[in-house]
Write an enzyme that holds these catalytic residues in place. Structure first.
Site, PDB file in Angstrom:
ATOM      1  N   GLY A 140       0.767  -1.236   0.000  1.00  0.00           N
ATOM      2  CA  GLY A 140       0.000   0.000   0.000  1.00  0.00           C
ATOM      3  C   GLY A 140       0.803   1.293   0.000  1.00  0.00           C
ATOM      4  N   GLU A 161       3.642   4.214   6.264  1.00  0.00           N
ATOM      5  CA  GLU A 161       2.391   3.441   6.132  1.00  0.00           C
ATOM      6  C   GLU A 161       1.401   4.195   5.256  1.00  0.00           C
ATOM      7  OE1 GLU A 161       0.694   0.914   6.315  1.00  0.00           O
ATOM      8  OE2 GLU A 161       0.730  -0.145   8.222  1.00  0.00           O
ATOM      9  N   ASP A 180      -5.396   1.899  10.739  1.00  0.00           N
ATOM     10  CA  ASP A 180      -6.807   1.656  11.010  1.00  0.00           C
ATOM     11  C   ASP A 180      -6.932   1.207  12.481  1.00  0.00           C
ATOM     12  OD1 ASP A 180      -9.508   1.154  10.588  1.00  0.00           O
ATOM     13  OD2 ASP A 180      -9.201  -0.692   9.491  1.00  0.00           O
TER      14      ASP A 180
HETATM   15  P1  5GP Z   1      -4.724  -2.060  10.822  1.00  0.00           P
HETATM   16  O1  5GP Z   1      -3.881  -3.198  11.274  1.00  0.00           O
HETATM   17  O2  5GP Z   1      -4.287  -0.712  11.362  1.00  0.00           O
HETATM   18  O3  5GP Z   1      -6.188  -2.309  11.091  1.00  0.00           O
HETATM   19  O4  5GP Z   1      -4.663  -2.034   9.245  1.00  0.00           O
HETATM   20  C1  5GP Z   1      -3.632  -1.432   8.550  1.00  0.00           C
HETATM   21  C2  5GP Z   1      -3.562  -1.887   7.122  1.00  0.00           C
HETATM   22  O5  5GP Z   1      -4.852  -2.288   6.659  1.00  0.00           O
HETATM   23  C3  5GP Z   1      -3.143  -0.754   6.212  1.00  0.00           C
HETATM   24  O6  5GP Z   1      -1.754  -0.729   6.042  1.00  0.00           O
HETATM   25  C4  5GP Z   1      -3.861  -1.087   4.928  1.00  0.00           C
HETATM   26  O7  5GP Z   1      -3.083  -1.976   4.150  1.00  0.00           O
HETATM   27  C5  5GP Z   1      -5.106  -1.792   5.380  1.00  0.00           C
HETATM   28  N1  5GP Z   1      -6.247  -0.855   5.445  1.00  0.00           N
HETATM   29  C6  5GP Z   1      -6.807  -0.290   6.528  1.00  0.00           C
HETATM   30  N2  5GP Z   1      -7.810   0.532   6.193  1.00  0.00           N
HETATM   31  C7  5GP Z   1      -7.870   0.503   4.845  1.00  0.00           C
HETATM   32  C8  5GP Z   1      -8.695   1.183   3.869  1.00  0.00           C
HETATM   33  O8  5GP Z   1      -9.586   1.992   4.151  1.00  0.00           O
HETATM   34  N3  5GP Z   1      -8.438   0.881   2.569  1.00  0.00           N
HETATM   35  C9  5GP Z   1      -7.477   0.006   2.181  1.00  0.00           C
HETATM   36  N4  5GP Z   1      -7.323  -0.196   0.888  1.00  0.00           N
HETATM   37  N5  5GP Z   1      -6.677  -0.632   3.062  1.00  0.00           N
HETATM   38  C10 5GP Z   1      -6.876  -0.384   4.369  1.00  0.00           C
END
Ligand code: 5GP
Length: 172
Positions: free
Chosen positions: A41, A96, A100
């Site tokens: 990403g 990053e 999220d």
């Molecule tokens: P976390 O572990 O913080 O929940 O997720 C982080 C990763 O999830 C990010 O690096 C990304 O790859 C993916 N992610 C989280 N939210 C989104 C979003 O709204 N769109 C996309 N495409 N990927 C997301």
């Protein structure tokens, strides 16, 4: 057909990236900076960010797979590509695309700290702060966003939409 609702234009993204690059260039002047991009990403963000920095930086990548083809975090990190540079005594800045729940980042920070860097900080293009489940320090944030699934500018849905130059809200 999924609907794409525009969230940030190319111009808005360019301005956010230039602004954060100015802060990083100021804060890391004279330090041994290593940018660690989180694949896939962050590839586009890192490529634009590094060209806006006015200081030297080494670049490495890790690859973390956690979402598969879905839109919710599994809570486990699966490191499919590890660091190749030696980051011992270096100042590491994790790049990053979006933070999220914070689960991916908190596992990744612990992993990077095991290599003995001088410091580990985080720069995120987007921060979905209200969805945080694990407290993680995001030292540089370009933009705080609300919940909703975003695509474009490196962000995918099932590997589609990464190549878009703008950021959209994907409505399935
Ligand atoms: P976390 O572990 O913080 O929940 O997720 C982080 C990763 O999830 C990010 O690096 C990304 O790859 C993916 N992610 C989280 N939210 C989104 C979003 O709204 N769109 C996309 N495409 N990927 C997301």
């Amino acid at each position: 057909m999924p609907e794409l609702v525009p969230v940030f234009t190319k111009d808005q993204i360019q301005k956010m990236v230039a602004a954060v690059a100015r802060r990083i260039s100021h804060d890391y002047k004279g330090r041994s900076l290593v940018l660690v991009g989180v694949l896939n990403g962050a590839f586009m963000f890192l490529a634009d960010l590094v060209r806006e920095l006015s200081i030297p930086a080494q670049i490495d990548f890790v690859r973390v797979a956690s979402y598969g083809a879905g839109t919710a975090s599994s809570g486990k990190i699966n490191l499919t590509k590890d660091l190749e540079l030696d980051i011992q005594n270096k100042d590491v800045l994790v790049i990053e695309d979006i933070v999220d729940t914070g689960l991916t980042l908190s596992c990744l920070i612990d992993h990077l700290k095991s290599f003995g860097p001088r410091s580990v900080r985080v720069c995120a293009l987007l921060d979905k702060r209200e969805r945080r489940e694990r407290a993680v320090p995001v030292d540089y944030t370009c933009q705080v966003v609300k919940k909703g699934f975003l695509v474009g500018y490196g962000l995918d849905y099932a590997e589609d939409y990464r190549s878009l130059q703008e950021i959209y809200h994907l409505k399935l």
